[in-house]
Design a protein around this motif. Structure first.
Motif, PDB file in Angstrom:
ATOM      1  N   PHE A   1      32.706  33.620  33.684  1.00  0.00           N
ATOM      2  CA  PHE A   1      33.799  33.377  33.798  1.00  0.00           C
ATOM      3  C   PHE A   1      34.436  34.810  32.917  1.00  0.00           C
ATOM      4  O   PHE A   1      35.722  35.543  33.388  1.00  0.00           O
ATOM      5  N   GLU A   2      33.839  35.246  31.671  1.00  0.00           N
ATOM      6  CA  GLU A   2      34.472  36.322  31.017  1.00  0.00           C
ATOM      7  C   GLU A   2      34.355  37.556  31.629  1.00  0.00           C
ATOM      8  O   GLU A   2      35.440  38.521  31.809  1.00  0.00           O
ATOM      9  N   VAL A   3      33.425  37.684  32.574  1.00  0.00           N
ATOM     10  CA  VAL A   3      33.060  39.114  33.327  1.00  0.00           C
ATOM     11  C   VAL A   3      34.203  39.060  34.437  1.00  0.00           C
ATOM     12  O   VAL A   3      34.748  40.091  34.504  1.00  0.00           O
ATOM     13  N   LEU A   4      34.324  38.161  35.084  1.00  0.00           N
ATOM     14  CA  LEU A   4      34.992  37.968  36.228  1.00  0.00           C
ATOM     15  C   LEU A   4      36.902  38.042  35.907  1.00  0.00           C
ATOM     16  O   LEU A   4      37.505  38.746  36.424  1.00  0.00           O
ATOM     17  N   ALA A   5      36.983  37.477  34.523  1.00  0.00           N
ATOM     18  CA  ALA A   5      38.129  37.578  33.866  1.00  0.00           C
ATOM     19  C   ALA A   5      38.685  39.017  33.608  1.00  0.00           C
ATOM     20  O   ALA A   5      39.869  39.650  33.797  1.00  0.00           O
TER      21      ALA A   5
ATOM     22  N   ALA B   1      38.646  39.198  41.680  1.00  0.00           N
ATOM     23  CA  ALA B   1      37.195  38.781  41.209  1.00  0.00           C
ATOM     24  C   ALA B   1      36.445  38.081  42.057  1.00  0.00           C
ATOM     25  O   ALA B   1      34.931  38.393  41.620  1.00  0.00           O
ATOM     26  N   GLN B   2      36.648  37.884  43.401  1.00  0.00           N
ATOM     27  CA  GLN B   2      35.588  37.396  44.148  1.00  0.00           C
ATOM     28  C   GLN B   2      34.929  38.648  44.748  1.00  0.00           C
ATOM     29  O   GLN B   2      33.654  38.751  44.738  1.00  0.00           O
ATOM     30  N   HIS B   3      35.320  39.789  44.886  1.00  0.00           N
ATOM     31  CA  HIS B   3      34.816  41.107  45.317  1.00  0.00           C
ATOM     32  C   HIS B   3      33.897  41.548  44.118  1.00  0.00           C
ATOM     33  O   HIS B   3      32.678  41.881  44.572  1.00  0.00           O
ATOM     34  N   MET B   4      34.398  41.289  42.962  1.00  0.00           N
ATOM     35  CA  MET B   4      33.586  41.945  42.032  1.00  0.00           C
ATOM     36  C   MET B   4      32.234  40.932  41.899  1.00  0.00           C
ATOM     37  O   MET B   4      31.201  41.109  41.491  1.00  0.00           O
ATOM     38  N   ARG B   5      32.508  39.640  41.844  1.00  0.00           N
ATOM     39  CA  ARG B   5      31.343  38.586  42.211  1.00  0.00           C
ATOM     40  C   ARG B   5      30.357  39.211  43.255  1.00  0.00           C
ATOM     41  O   ARG B   5      29.042  39.174  43.008  1.00  0.00           O
TER      42      ARG B   5
END
Length: 245
Positions: A175-179, A188-192
């Motif tokens: 959660f914190e990383v994607l935030a 955020a989805q691309h980063m995931r």
């Protein structure tokens, strides 16, 4: 329950005779509609059963089911398997009660959640004697990708607690990383998807789109109680406990 129904159907598909029991009439109807023999009266079936698999929500519910089984003349050598997530101490108490009546006992909580139950791809973490775990393994394998004996009675629940601790820590980290990614303009989805190709990959991140944030308080309460009983400081998980709550 929802997971219990899926698990029961996998056992039935492997050619074993099975009956499902629930207190929820809607769930019983659903089970019957899907071809399972189901009802709400556990006691009348007890004398015919070789292996009981209990998957309920709380320790008190598990204790109630075991009380009904032991009070209804179970077969000598029959086995009680607790697939629910409970406290290890509850397992030890119930195992003693079962042993007094010649009934085997294994705690075998499952991991990989609802999707694993649907796919018959759970993993069972078992606590019990080698002989008792071996006795119930053919049944557990019907819905499990793997059956692990972690140790003696209670060790299966300890294994599940350790798994849950890692899961909730990963949830907080994800959660914190994607935030952070989102704050700096990266979807955020691309980063995931990028992180799933990196060493940061974790199972929780892989299943992030369908992760259900349920049971976190119960899971972390068990973990922190075990740590306090052992007088073991877990500063990271003290913080995780607060964050997931």
């Amino acid at each position: 329950g929802a997971m219990g129904l899926e698990m029961a159907l996998h056992i039935q598909k492997k050619g074993m005779d099975i009956v499902g029991v629930d207190v929820d009439e809607q769930q019983i109807t659903e089970a019957k509609n899907r071809g399972l023999n189901a009802g709400n009266d556990l006691a009348k079936h007890v004398t015919d059963v070789d292996v009981f698999i209990i998957i309920v929500a709380t320790d008190k519910q598990t204790e109630s089911v075991v009380e009904t089984i032991l009070g209804s003349n179970p077969k000598n050598g029959a086995a009680v398997v607790v697939a629910a997530t409970n406290h290890p101490d509850t397992m030890k108490s119930l195992a003693n009660q079962c042993a007094a009546l010649g009934v085997r006992f294994v705690d075998a909580p499952v991991v990989f959640g609802m999707q694993g139950a649907r796919d018959g791809n759970l993993a069972s973490l078992c606590g019990g004697s080698e002989d008792d775990v071996a006795y119930v393994t053919p049944v557990l394998e019907c819905y499990s990708r793997a059956v692990h004996r972690v140790g003696d009675v209670g060790a299966g629940q300890l294994g599940k607690t350790c798994n849950n601790m890692m899961h909730w820590a990963a949830c907080c980290a994800n959660f914190e990383v994607l935030a952070l990614a989102k704050r700096y303009g990266v979807d955020a989805q691309h980063m995931r998807e990028v992180l799933l190709e990196c060493p940061a990959r974790n199972t929780t991140l892989d299943r992030w789109d369908n992760t259900r944030f349920t049971w976190q308080e119960k899971d972390m309460d068990v973990a922190m109680e075990l740590a306090q009983t052992a007088k073991l400081p877990l500063p990271l998980f003290g913080t995780i406990d607060q964050l997931v709550k």
